[in-house]
Design a protein around this motif. Structure first.
Motif, PDB file in Angstrom:
ATOM      1  N   VAL A  15     -87.729 -22.791  70.985  1.00 32.34           N
ATOM      2  CA  VAL A  15     -86.452 -23.259  70.882  1.00 32.34           C
ATOM      3  C   VAL A  15     -86.801 -23.613  72.687  1.00 32.34           C
ATOM      4  O   VAL A  15     -85.929 -24.007  72.927  1.00 32.34           O
ATOM      5  CB  VAL A  15     -85.460 -22.348  70.671  1.00 32.34           C
ATOM      6  N   SER A  16     -87.391 -22.609  73.654  1.00 30.20           N
ATOM      7  CA  SER A  16     -87.035 -22.264  74.975  1.00 30.20           C
ATOM      8  C   SER A  16     -87.727 -23.399  75.812  1.00 30.20           C
ATOM      9  O   SER A  16     -86.605 -24.349  75.825  1.00 30.20           O
ATOM     10  CB  SER A  16     -88.013 -21.546  75.819  1.00 30.20           C
ATOM     11  N   VAL A  17     -88.598 -24.204  74.393  1.00 28.30           N
ATOM     12  CA  VAL A  17     -89.640 -25.465  75.107  1.00 28.30           C
ATOM     13  C   VAL A  17     -88.723 -26.432  75.115  1.00 28.30           C
ATOM     14  O   VAL A  17     -88.659 -27.512  75.549  1.00 28.30           O
ATOM     15  CB  VAL A  17     -91.397 -25.505  74.659  1.00 28.30           C
ATOM     16  N   SER A  18     -88.206 -26.972  73.828  1.00 30.11           N
ATOM     17  CA  SER A  18     -87.333 -28.133  73.171  1.00 30.11           C
ATOM     18  C   SER A  18     -86.045 -28.226  74.217  1.00 30.11           C
ATOM     19  O   SER A  18     -85.711 -28.780  74.024  1.00 30.11           O
ATOM     20  CB  SER A  18     -86.851 -27.121  71.443  1.00 30.11           C
ATOM     21  N   ILE A  19     -85.482 -26.418  74.181  1.00 27.54           N
ATOM     22  CA  ILE A  19     -84.198 -26.799  75.293  1.00 27.54           C
ATOM     23  C   ILE A  19     -84.372 -26.934  76.929  1.00 27.54           C
ATOM     24  O   ILE A  19     -83.838 -28.287  76.996  1.00 27.54           O
ATOM     25  CB  ILE A  19     -83.673 -25.546  75.808  1.00 27.54           C
ATOM     26  N   MET A  20     -85.765 -27.262  77.163  1.00 31.45           N
ATOM     27  CA  MET A  20     -86.107 -27.672  78.588  1.00 31.45           C
ATOM     28  C   MET A  20     -86.475 -28.921  78.392  1.00 31.45           C
ATOM     29  O   MET A  20     -86.700 -29.536  79.400  1.00 31.45           O
ATOM     30  CB  MET A  20     -87.834 -26.536  79.380  1.00 31.45           C
ATOM     31  N   LEU A  21     -86.844 -29.542  77.014  1.00 31.73           N
ATOM     32  CA  LEU A  21     -87.349 -31.162  77.346  1.00 31.73           C
ATOM     33  C   LEU A  21     -86.221 -31.679  77.289  1.00 31.73           C
ATOM     34  O   LEU A  21     -85.723 -32.511  77.961  1.00 31.73           O
ATOM     35  CB  LEU A  21     -87.830 -31.306  76.231  1.00 31.73           C
ATOM     36  N   PHE A  67     -84.072 -21.286  63.891  1.00 30.49           N
ATOM     37  CA  PHE A  67     -83.981 -22.616  63.432  1.00 30.49           C
ATOM     38  C   PHE A  67     -82.487 -22.962  63.682  1.00 30.49           C
ATOM     39  O   PHE A  67     -82.747 -24.598  63.792  1.00 30.49           O
ATOM     40  CB  PHE A  67     -84.589 -22.239  61.759  1.00 30.49           C
ATOM     41  N   SER A  68     -81.564 -22.959  63.788  1.00 27.90           N
ATOM     42  CA  SER A  68     -80.184 -23.144  63.994  1.00 27.90           C
ATOM     43  C   SER A  68     -79.921 -24.163  65.105  1.00 27.90           C
ATOM     44  O   SER A  68     -79.667 -24.962  65.372  1.00 27.90           O
ATOM     45  CB  SER A  68     -79.209 -22.647  62.943  1.00 27.90           C
ATOM     46  N   VAL A  69     -80.867 -23.188  66.165  1.00 25.52           N
ATOM     47  CA  VAL A  69     -80.568 -23.368  67.656  1.00 25.52           C
ATOM     48  C   VAL A  69     -81.529 -24.282  67.932  1.00 25.52           C
ATOM     49  O   VAL A  69     -81.372 -25.616  68.834  1.00 25.52           O
ATOM     50  CB  VAL A  69     -80.414 -22.413  68.411  1.00 25.52           C
ATOM     51  N   LEU A  70     -83.111 -24.586  67.476  1.00 24.60           N
ATOM     52  CA  LEU A  70     -83.792 -25.249  67.354  1.00 24.60           C
ATOM     53  C   LEU A  70     -83.976 -26.668  66.558  1.00 24.60           C
ATOM     54  O   LEU A  70     -83.870 -27.445  67.399  1.00 24.60           O
ATOM     55  CB  LEU A  70     -85.144 -24.686  66.424  1.00 24.60           C
ATOM     56  N   LEU A  71     -83.182 -26.693  65.826  1.00 26.71           N
ATOM     57  CA  LEU A  71     -82.373 -28.006  64.958  1.00 26.71           C
ATOM     58  C   LEU A  71     -81.502 -28.364  65.864  1.00 26.71           C
ATOM     59  O   LEU A  71     -82.347 -29.685  65.662  1.00 26.71           O
ATOM     60  CB  LEU A  71     -82.128 -27.348  63.366  1.00 26.71           C
ATOM     61  N   LEU A  72     -80.857 -28.373  66.655  1.00 27.50           N
ATOM     62  CA  LEU A  72     -79.728 -28.754  67.746  1.00 27.50           C
ATOM     63  C   LEU A  72     -80.309 -29.420  68.696  1.00 27.50           C
ATOM     64  O   LEU A  72     -79.885 -30.568  68.867  1.00 27.50           O
ATOM     65  CB  LEU A  72     -79.046 -27.616  67.517  1.00 27.50           C
ATOM     66  N   ASN A  77     -82.980 -33.831  71.089  1.00 30.96           N
ATOM     67  CA  ASN A  77     -84.584 -34.565  71.768  1.00 30.96           C
ATOM     68  C   ASN A  77     -84.555 -36.385  71.220  1.00 30.96           C
ATOM     69  O   ASN A  77     -85.028 -36.570  71.805  1.00 30.96           O
ATOM     70  CB  ASN A  77     -85.677 -32.794  71.737  1.00 30.96           C
ATOM     71  N   ALA A  78     -84.510 -36.088  69.923  1.00 28.91           N
ATOM     72  CA  ALA A  78     -85.058 -37.240  69.058  1.00 28.91           C
ATOM     73  C   ALA A  78     -83.597 -38.243  69.194  1.00 28.91           C
ATOM     74  O   ALA A  78     -84.046 -39.578  69.572  1.00 28.91           O
ATOM     75  CB  ALA A  78     -84.323 -37.366  67.845  1.00 28.91           C
TER      76      ALA A  78
END
Length: 83
Positions: A15-21, A67-72, A77-78
């Motif tokens: 989640v941290s990596v995805s939000i930083m992206l 997974f809910s935060v990661l999915l968002l 990102n997409a």
């Protein structure tokens, strides 16, 4: 305790990596400044996600929260990549 620790460590990191992206796509600064801001914000965000997992009742709920935060975040990102 391990049932909440595994999603907190691995899910929180994802989640941290995805939000930083996401943040990397949003900031209108130079690349080196974006990377520096990402380094400064990633660890506290990971800790926040760990606490969010540890507050849950069990391992299954901790995975659902991650997974809910990661999915968002992955959906955002997409959208940024497709632009």
């Amino acid at each position: 305790m391990w049932a909440k620790s595994i999603p907190a460590i691995f899910g929180g990191c994802l989640v941290s990596v995805s939000i930083m992206l996401n943040l990397n796509y949003l900031l209108p600064t130079a690349v080196d400044t974006r990377l520096f801001i990402g380094l400064l914000c990633a660890f506290p965000l990971w800790i926040i996600m760990m606490v969010y997992c540890y507050v849950s009742d069990g391992g299954k709920q901790a995975w659902k929260r991650c997974f809910s935060v990661l999915l968002l975040s992955v959906c955002l990102n997409a959208i940024f990549v497709m632009r």
